[in-house]
Design a protein around this motif. Structure first.
Motif, PDB file in Angstrom:
ATOM      1  N   PRO A  17      12.323   0.140  83.817  1.00 20.41           N
ATOM      2  CA  PRO A  17      11.030   0.371  84.467  1.00 20.41           C
ATOM      3  C   PRO A  17      10.008   0.884  83.446  1.00 20.41           C
ATOM      4  N   LEU A  18       9.125   0.005  83.019  1.00 19.56           N
ATOM      5  CA  LEU A  18       8.157   0.337  81.978  1.00 19.56           C
ATOM      6  C   LEU A  18       6.878   0.896  82.591  1.00 19.56           C
ATOM      7  N   GLY A  42       9.709   4.772  83.068  1.00 21.01           N
ATOM      8  CA  GLY A  42       9.547   5.468  84.335  1.00 21.01           C
ATOM      9  C   GLY A  42      10.860   6.000  84.882  1.00 21.01           C
ATOM     10  N   GLY A  43      10.744   7.062  85.681  1.00 13.91           N
ATOM     11  CA  GLY A  43      11.908   7.649  86.333  1.00 13.91           C
ATOM     12  C   GLY A  43      12.263   9.012  85.780  1.00 13.91           C
ATOM     13  N   CYS A  44      12.162  10.038  86.630  1.00 16.39           N
ATOM     14  CA  CYS A  44      12.580  11.386  86.235  1.00 16.39           C
ATOM     15  C   CYS A  44      12.746  12.228  87.492  1.00 16.39           C
ATOM     16  N   ASP A  45      13.873  12.924  87.580  1.00 15.01           N
ATOM     17  CA  ASP A  45      14.090  13.812  88.727  1.00 15.01           C
ATOM     18  C   ASP A  45      14.219  15.267  88.301  1.00 15.01           C
ATOM     19  N   GLU A  55       3.057  10.874  87.099  1.00 17.34           N
ATOM     20  CA  GLU A  55       3.047   9.489  87.555  1.00 17.34           C
ATOM     21  C   GLU A  55       4.242   8.697  87.021  1.00 17.34           C
ATOM     22  N   SER A  56       4.967   9.288  86.082  1.00 19.37           N
ATOM     23  CA  SER A  56       6.158   8.619  85.552  1.00 19.37           C
ATOM     24  C   SER A  56       7.398   8.859  86.410  1.00 19.37           C
ATOM     25  N   TRP A  57       7.342   9.829  87.312  1.00 20.40           N
ATOM     26  CA  TRP A  57       8.554  10.263  88.002  1.00 20.40           C
ATOM     27  C   TRP A  57       9.187   9.179  88.864  1.00 20.40           C
ATOM     28  N   ASP A  58       8.380   8.439  89.597  1.00 20.15           N
ATOM     29  CA  ASP A  58       8.898   7.437  90.538  1.00 20.15           C
ATOM     30  C   ASP A  58       9.111   6.114  89.809  1.00 20.15           C
ATOM     31  N   ALA A  59      10.362   5.810  89.479  1.00 20.58           N
ATOM     32  CA  ALA A  59      10.657   4.577  88.746  1.00 20.58           C
ATOM     33  C   ALA A  59      10.261   3.344  89.539  1.00 20.58           C
ATOM     34  N   GLY A  60      10.264   3.464  90.872  1.00 20.28           N
ATOM     35  CA  GLY A  60      10.004   2.313  91.723  1.00 20.28           C
ATOM     36  C   GLY A  60       8.607   1.741  91.615  1.00 20.28           C
ATOM     37  N   VAL A  61       7.664   2.527  91.090  1.00 18.01           N
ATOM     38  CA  VAL A  61       6.288   2.025  90.977  1.00 18.01           C
ATOM     39  C   VAL A  61       6.023   1.390  89.616  1.00 18.01           C
ATOM     40  N   HIS A  62       7.021   1.399  88.737  1.00 25.34           N
ATOM     41  CA  HIS A  62       6.853   0.821  87.406  1.00 25.34           C
ATOM     42  C   HIS A  62       7.704  -0.444  87.287  1.00 25.34           C
TER      43      HIS A  62
END
Length: 210
Positions: A17-18, A42-45, A55-62
């Motif tokens: 996820p870029l 993208g993606g971080c919990d 804005e990087s936290w939700d991998a699903g939007v990238h």
């Protein structure tokens, strides 16, 4: 919603996820002031309240992007590539780093260390967070330890983390940007009294570049 086929490629590290990728000047730590290509995954919990890239936290939007596309763009711009996030170790970095190295690139990572260390790295910048501590293998691999200082207690946390990395690991204290005016005097005083530490600043923000 991505397909099962695409998700399988993401799970294998063939697609990732870029969030963004760009050529700029490294602003922090040991390599500050040097040109590098950044790939932000993208993606971080981990969820730091002061994070400046929430804005990087939700991998699903990238969008899942093929690593070959990332590698070609990166290698065309720089021989030093920094993988950041988000938390890049959420994903398997093995194929991405191999592909970058096959192109002659040096691979750097900026990570909280909260997940298993995958990939082949020329430089590991470990920036641990209290919420989710690093794995033992990341402590051992760290070339630099960068502790973000938001309040005075973070200095105690920094010492606890410094005790876990290797003796050749370079130690940095970096003021959290929104609280920098309060923390910089504290950090300067601390480093002068404890010179094993160095000061890191987010110089890219002073330069007004990505």
């Amino acid at each position: 919603m991505i397909t099962k086929e695409t998700q399988a490629l993401v799970d294998e590290g063939i697609m990732l996820p870029l969030m963004e990728d760009f050529y700029t000047i490294q602003g922090e730590g040991f390599f500050k002031g040097t040109a590098a290509y950044f790939i932000r995954i993208g993606g971080c919990d981990v969820g730091c309240h002061w994070c400046d890239v929430k804005e990087s936290w939700d991998a699903g939007v990238h969008p899942p992007t093929h690593i070959g596309e990332m590698v070609e763009k990166a290698a065309a711009s720089s021989d030093t590539v920094v993988i950041t996030g988000g938390e890049p170790l959420t994903w398997d970095m093995t194929l991405l780093t191999k592909s970058l190295r096959d192109k002659g690139c040096k691979t750097h990572i900026e990570t909280s260390g909260a997940y298993k260390l995958t990939g082949e790295w020329d430089w590991v910048c470990l920036s641990p967070k209290k919420i989710k501590l690093p794995t033992e293998e990341v402590y051992a691999a760290a070339n630099e330890l960068k502790v973000i200082v938001f309040n005075k207690h973070d200095l105690k946390f920094a010492e606890e983390q410094a005790a876990k990395v290797g003796e050749n690991c370079i130690l940095y204290l970096q003021p959290e940007w929104s609280n920098r005016e309060k923390m910089i005097p504290l950090i300067v005083d601390y480093v002068m009294k404890n010179p094993k530490w160095k000061v890191s600043l987010q110089t890219h923000k002073y330069l007004n570049i990505p």
